[in-house]
Design a protein around this motif. Sequence first.
Motif, short mmCIF file in Angstrom:
data_model
loop_
_atom_site.label_atom_id
_atom_site.label_comp_id
_atom_site.label_asym_id
_atom_site.label_seq_id
_atom_site.Cartn_x
_atom_site.Cartn_y
_atom_site.Cartn_z
N VAL A 13 0.86 -1.18 0.00
CA VAL A 13 0.00 0.00 0.00
C VAL A 13 0.89 1.23 0.00
O VAL A 13 1.84 1.34 0.79
N LEU A 14 0.60 2.18 -0.89
CA LEU A 14 1.35 3.42 -0.95
C LEU A 14 0.54 4.55 -0.31
O LEU A 14 -0.68 4.63 -0.48
N ARG A 285 -0.06 7.12 7.81
CA ARG A 285 1.16 6.32 7.60
C ARG A 285 1.36 5.34 8.75
O ARG A 285 1.64 4.15 8.55
N ALA A 286 1.25 5.85 9.98
CA ALA A 286 1.49 5.01 11.15
C ALA A 286 0.45 3.89 11.27
O ALA A 286 0.80 2.74 11.57
N SER A 287 -0.81 4.22 11.00
CA SER A 287 -1.86 3.20 11.15
C SER A 287 -1.77 2.13 10.06
O SER A 287 -1.96 0.95 10.32
N VAL A 288 -1.45 2.54 8.84
CA VAL A 288 -1.35 1.59 7.74
C VAL A 288 -0.12 0.70 7.93
O VAL A 288 -0.15 -0.50 7.64
N SER A 289 0.96 1.28 8.42
CA SER A 289 2.18 0.51 8.62
C SER A 289 2.05 -0.51 9.73
O SER A 289 2.65 -1.59 9.67
N SER A 290 1.25 -0.19 10.74
CA SER A 290 1.10 -1.10 11.88
C SER A 290 -0.14 -1.96 11.81
O SER A 290 -0.25 -2.97 12.49
#
Length: 291
Positions: A13-14, A285-290
């Motif tokens: 996901v970008l 960014r933080a929510s998608v990465s985690s």
Amino acid sequence: MPKDIIEDLDRRVLICDGAMGTMLQEKGLPVGVYPEEWNLSHPEKVEEIHRAYIEAGSDIIQTNTFGGNCIKLASYGLEDRVYEINRKGAEIARRAAGDKIYVAASVGPTGQFLQPVGELTFEDMVEAFVDQVRGVVEGGADAIIIETMYDLGEAKAALQAVRQICSLPVICTMTFETSLRTLMGVRPEEAVRELWSVGVEVVGANCSLGSEQMLKVLQLMKEASPEARLIVQPNAGLPIYEGGKTVYKETPETMAAFAVQYKELGVRIIGACCGSTPDHIRAIRASVSSG
């Protein structure tokens, strides 16, 4: 230069950036000055915004060329500077992005209507975008994002202009009202089927709606065309007129929570639109990465 954006988003996901217009206003853009003109007169301010979104975690930044077509620029007396404004917009973004971040050239609507609703023929509409597209391509864009469209005919005209100039990947987003139809009555299901069938590499929705309603739009698109790559860029809530100005009250935390749901749905590019800031993108960014 970055690797191919389509190959990349098929693997992960970008994260796209957020609002440009409201950020320019915070930087001092006066009322009545066309945002794209700042590519020429205040390039450092535009670049500061790009860099803020990159620092917040954006994988993709969009050029300050949303209204860079010849019809919109003519209304500000800038019709002779279409190519220059758009090339400069792409060059500013490219400089900020370096070789690790993708630059998506923003191509927005003309504000006019195709016949029989309006006066423009399809060929007129295609021509309205050609110099804009040439400018952003020669300025170094990695992809073209045809965005905030309400008419499939105009979206296809912009697509044709792109195909006349280059073979860059094309992303296209339609903008939907609270009725879950565009201003011209296009449904999410119709939009994704039509645009995917004509070769748009990524299809989705942006603007107008906040995160919760935008989730409904993307769910309809996913059901109608499971194979399509999807993008979403909601506003930071529905606009509210308060204290003499338009405000957006959706918090970074709220947008981040919905970003996880978009990812679970299979959306490949997640960003934000009007009213959003680097803080919103940082939270996404933080929510998608985690998540």
